[in-house]
Motif scaffolding. Structure first.
Motif, short mmCIF file in Angstrom:
data_model
loop_
_atom_site.label_atom_id
_atom_site.label_comp_id
_atom_site.label_asym_id
_atom_site.label_seq_id
_atom_site.Cartn_x
_atom_site.Cartn_y
_atom_site.Cartn_z
N LEU A 59 0.83 -1.20 0.00
CA LEU A 59 0.00 0.00 0.00
C LEU A 59 0.86 1.25 0.00
O LEU A 59 0.60 2.21 -0.74
N LEU A 60 1.93 1.25 0.81
CA LEU A 60 2.81 2.41 0.87
C LEU A 60 3.49 2.66 -0.46
O LEU A 60 3.67 3.82 -0.88
N ALA A 61 3.85 1.60 -1.16
CA ALA A 61 4.50 1.75 -2.46
C ALA A 61 3.58 2.44 -3.47
O ALA A 61 4.05 3.13 -4.38
N HIS A 62 2.28 2.26 -3.31
CA HIS A 62 1.32 2.87 -4.23
C HIS A 62 0.68 4.13 -3.64
O HIS A 62 -0.26 4.68 -4.23
N GLY A 63 1.19 4.57 -2.49
CA GLY A 63 0.56 5.68 -1.79
C GLY A 63 0.47 6.95 -2.61
O GLY A 63 -0.53 7.66 -2.57
#
Length: 238
Positions: A59-63
Motif C-alpha cells: 500500500l505504501l508503495a502505491h501511496g
C-alpha cells in the motif's frame, strides 16, 4: 483485506450501479500487482493486524498514486484496518502481531494506536453528508484526527448514561474521517447495504469522475428491507 462482511460494500456498489444502467468493471488488487492507470472508485476492507502487516508495504508503495486519485476526486471507502493505513501511522499494542509501527499513506490526517480496549457493537452516527449512518464496529485501534481533519460523523449517545464510548477512540465522540470524496470509517456491517445514501454518494462521484458531469441517478427501489435493517441496528446500539 475483507472481514466482517466488507465484500458487501463492493457488491452493493456494483448492483446499484447496474440497476441504474451502468456497466461495471471490477478490478481486484493483490499484493505485488501494478495499479491500473485509471480507476473511478476504490474500496478497501478491514483486516486484523496480521493482514495489515501483509499489505502495508505494498500500500505504501502505491501511496503516491492513491493520493493523486484522491485529489482528482476519485471516491474511496476505506474500512477499519484500511482506514488506519490511509492515515499516517498505526502503532500496534505491545504483544500484537506487528512489532513495529506500520507507516500509512497519509491520505487522511489521522494516527492510530493499538490498545487493550476494544470497541464492539452496533453504532449510529450523525453525519452532515448522509444523515444518520448505522454500522457495526469491532476494533482495538484508537484513532486520533489531526487538527484540520474532518470526521465522518458524531456518535449518537446510547444507554442510560448517554455513553459515547465508541467511534474513533472512545473519548471524543467522533467516528471516521473524510477528505474530498474519500471516506474512512470503522463501520463494518457491511456499511453500504444499510446506508444507500452513502453508496449513492460514492457512485455519483465515480460517474462524475468518469464522464465529467453529474449523470448518476439512484435506482428507484423499494427500501423497506433496508430501512428495517437500519431500524433494528439503531434499536440495538451496543
Amino acid at each position: 483485506m475483507n472481514i466482517y462482511g466488507d465484500w458487501g460494500n463492493t457488491l452493493t456498489l456494483m448492483r446499484r450501479a447496474q440497476w441504474s444502467g451502468f456497466e461495471v468493471e471490477l478490478l481486484a488488487h493483490e499484493v505485488g500487482d501494478e495499479l491500473p492507470e485509471q480507476v473511478d472508485l476504490v474500496v478497501a476492507g478491514g483486516g486484523q493486524d496480521s493482514g495489515q502487516v501483509r499489505i502495508a508495504a505494498d500500500l505504501l508503495a502505491h501511496g503516491g498514486a492513491i493520493r493523486d486519485w484522491a485529489e482528482q476526486d476519485v471516491p474511496m471507502l476505506a474500512v477499519c484496518g484500511s482506514y488506519q493505513l490511509f492515515g499516517h501511522v498505526f502503532v500496534p499494542a505491545t504483544g500484537d502481531t506487528a512489532d513495529e509501527p506500520l507507516t500509512g499513506i497519509s491520505l487522511l490526517d489521522v494516527e492510530t494506536r493499538g490498545s487493550s480496549k476494544r470497541l464492539i457493537g452496533n453504532l449510529t452516527i450523525e453525519t452532515e453528508r448522509f444523515g444518520p449512518v448505522v454500522g457495526y464496529e469491532n476494533h482495538s485501534g484508537l484513532t486520533t484526527l489531526g487538527e484540520g481533519c474532518v470526521h465522518l460523523g458524531t456518535v449518537r449517545p446510547f444507554g442510560p448514561d448517554d455513553s459515547r464510548a465508541a467511534g474513533n477512540n472512545g473519548n471524543d465522540g467522533s467516528e471516521g474521517a473524510v477528505h474530498r470524496e474519500v471516506i474512512g470509517t470503522y463501520l463494518h456491517g457491511s456499511v453500504l447495504p444499510k446506508n444507500p445514501a452513502m453508496a449513492d454518494r460514492l457512485l455519483a462521484a465515480a460517474v462524475r469522475h468518469r464522464v465529467g458531469e453529474d449523470a448518476y441517478t439512484a435506482p428507484d427501489l423499494e427500501g423497506i428491507v433496508t430501512q428495517r435493517a437500519r431500524d433494528i441496528a439503531m434499536s440495538r446500539p451496543r
